[in-house]
Design a protein around this motif. Sequence first.
Motif, PDB file in Angstrom:
ATOM      1  N   ARG A   6       0.845  -1.199   0.000  1.00  0.00           N
ATOM      2  CA  ARG A   6       0.000   0.000   0.000  1.00  0.00           C
ATOM      3  C   ARG A   6       0.876   1.242   0.000  1.00  0.00           C
ATOM      4  N   SER A   7       0.273   2.354  -0.413  1.00  0.00           N
ATOM      5  CA  SER A   7       0.995   3.623  -0.454  1.00  0.00           C
ATOM      6  C   SER A   7       1.258   4.145   0.950  1.00  0.00           C
ATOM      7  N   LEU A   8       2.269   5.005   1.061  1.00  0.00           N
ATOM      8  CA  LEU A   8       2.572   5.666   2.325  1.00  0.00           C
ATOM      9  C   LEU A   8       1.481   6.678   2.668  1.00  0.00           C
ATOM     10  N   THR A   9       1.130   6.771   3.948  1.00  0.00           N
ATOM     11  CA  THR A   9       0.284   7.873   4.394  1.00  0.00           C
ATOM     12  C   THR A   9       1.141   9.140   4.457  1.00  0.00           C
ATOM     13  N   ALA A  10       0.506  10.266   4.707  1.00  0.00           N
ATOM     14  CA  ALA A  10       1.245  11.537   4.776  1.00  0.00           C
ATOM     15  C   ALA A  10       2.328  11.476   5.849  1.00  0.00           C
ATOM     16  N   GLU A  11       1.995  10.967   7.024  1.00  0.00           N
ATOM     17  CA  GLU A  11       2.980  10.911   8.109  1.00  0.00           C
ATOM     18  C   GLU A  11       4.075   9.886   7.814  1.00  0.00           C
ATOM     19  N   GLU A  12       3.720   8.766   7.222  1.00  0.00           N
ATOM     20  CA  GLU A  12       4.722   7.761   6.863  1.00  0.00           C
ATOM     21  C   GLU A  12       5.675   8.311   5.805  1.00  0.00           C
ATOM     22  N   ASP A 243      11.137   2.509   1.290  1.00  0.00           N
ATOM     23  CA  ASP A 243       9.752   2.991   1.320  1.00  0.00           C
ATOM     24  C   ASP A 243       9.646   4.341   0.616  1.00  0.00           C
ATOM     25  N   PHE A 244      10.620   5.240   0.890  1.00  0.00           N
ATOM     26  CA  PHE A 244      10.603   6.553   0.238  1.00  0.00           C
ATOM     27  C   PHE A 244      10.800   6.406  -1.265  1.00  0.00           C
ATOM     28  N   LEU A 245      11.722   5.554  -1.664  1.00  0.00           N
ATOM     29  CA  LEU A 245      12.047   5.382  -3.076  1.00  0.00           C
ATOM     30  C   LEU A 245      10.858   4.831  -3.865  1.00  0.00           C
ATOM     31  N   THR A 246      10.067   3.977  -3.234  1.00  0.00           N
ATOM     32  CA  THR A 246       8.955   3.328  -3.945  1.00  0.00           C
ATOM     33  C   THR A 246       7.588   3.917  -3.614  1.00  0.00           C
ATOM     34  N   THR A 248       5.963   3.188  -1.017  1.00  0.00           N
ATOM     35  CA  THR A 248       5.233   2.028  -0.504  1.00  0.00           C
ATOM     36  C   THR A 248       5.589   1.771   0.948  1.00  0.00           C
ATOM     37  N   LYS A 249       4.601   1.510   1.777  1.00  0.00           N
ATOM     38  CA  LYS A 249       4.841   1.173   3.177  1.00  0.00           C
ATOM     39  C   LYS A 249       5.420  -0.237   3.279  1.00  0.00           C
ATOM     40  N   ASN A 250       6.561  -0.347   3.953  1.00  0.00           N
ATOM     41  CA  ASN A 250       7.235  -1.634   4.176  1.00  0.00           C
ATOM     42  C   ASN A 250       7.420  -2.391   2.864  1.00  0.00           C
TER      43      ASN A 250
END
Length: 293
Positions: A6-12, A243-246, A248-250
């Motif tokens: 799943r995509s990162l949330t704003a805080e993640e 996670d930042f590069l993709t 995606t969370k985890n």
Amino acid sequence: VIPSMRSLTAEEYVEAFKSFLDHSTEHQCMDEFNKEEMPNIMARASSAFSRQVSLLLLHFYLVRREQDLKMIRILQAAHPGVLIDNEIVEPNPQHVAAYKELVNQAPDLQNVSFIWHQLTSSEYKQQVKEKGTHKKFDFIHMIQMLYRVEDIPSTIKFFHSCLDHHGKLLIIILSDSSGWASLWKKYRHCLPSTDSGHYITSSGITDVLKRLGVEYHVYEFPSGWDITECFIEGDLVGGRMMDFLTGTKNFLGTAPPGLRQQLQEALCQPECSSKKDGRIIFSNNLSMIVVES
């Protein structure tokens, strides 16, 4: 059972972005640009006889506020005693609050006023159109935020129309010489479908500017990102950087093994990274595009 991607949330996203900043020279790169080019740009951004300068600073998850204050101080030095009317557009209330706190702790900003718009750039644009008031600005910046707007050409066109005579629009975006450009162009199939951002680099922006028929100048600055930890099994920092590069969370824990291997191999290609003292340095080169009014 492996959890789904799943995509990162704003805080993640902010947490992952901090891992990126801690291991990259992005801010040092911007500091170099501020030192070498910004004084002249700011000096030309408004009339020498101006008693007041208007700024509009657009953000996406406002984590570059220190860069804003550095630019404001450069403008203060270029125009001593001039009142600076500064407007911030940022959708996240927590980041607006953090920025306000930073401003309150800065004793050298007496001649600077702040207006806060807790809006996305598209919401701000809509608000301006509905009110029918088209305020003009001497300087507008978009630092690494165009990846997340809905319509890049119309966004640039609108904010360019907000420039006053002799005003400047600064767009900071990843360079075509960066590893990101190669990754997005050649290895997009390695990236997960969860990240909803635009895969755009400087040539995509200059193509828009050419179609608009506006004058612009591009300044290229080298930047690197040490991604060595991304290849160390179980490394928490490496995991956050992936996670930042993709987006995606985890990613390392949820991506299919084949996708994970493909991406890690792509990151090691010479068009993306280089090796220095046994470390893997991803090219994070930036383009600073200064658009004339």
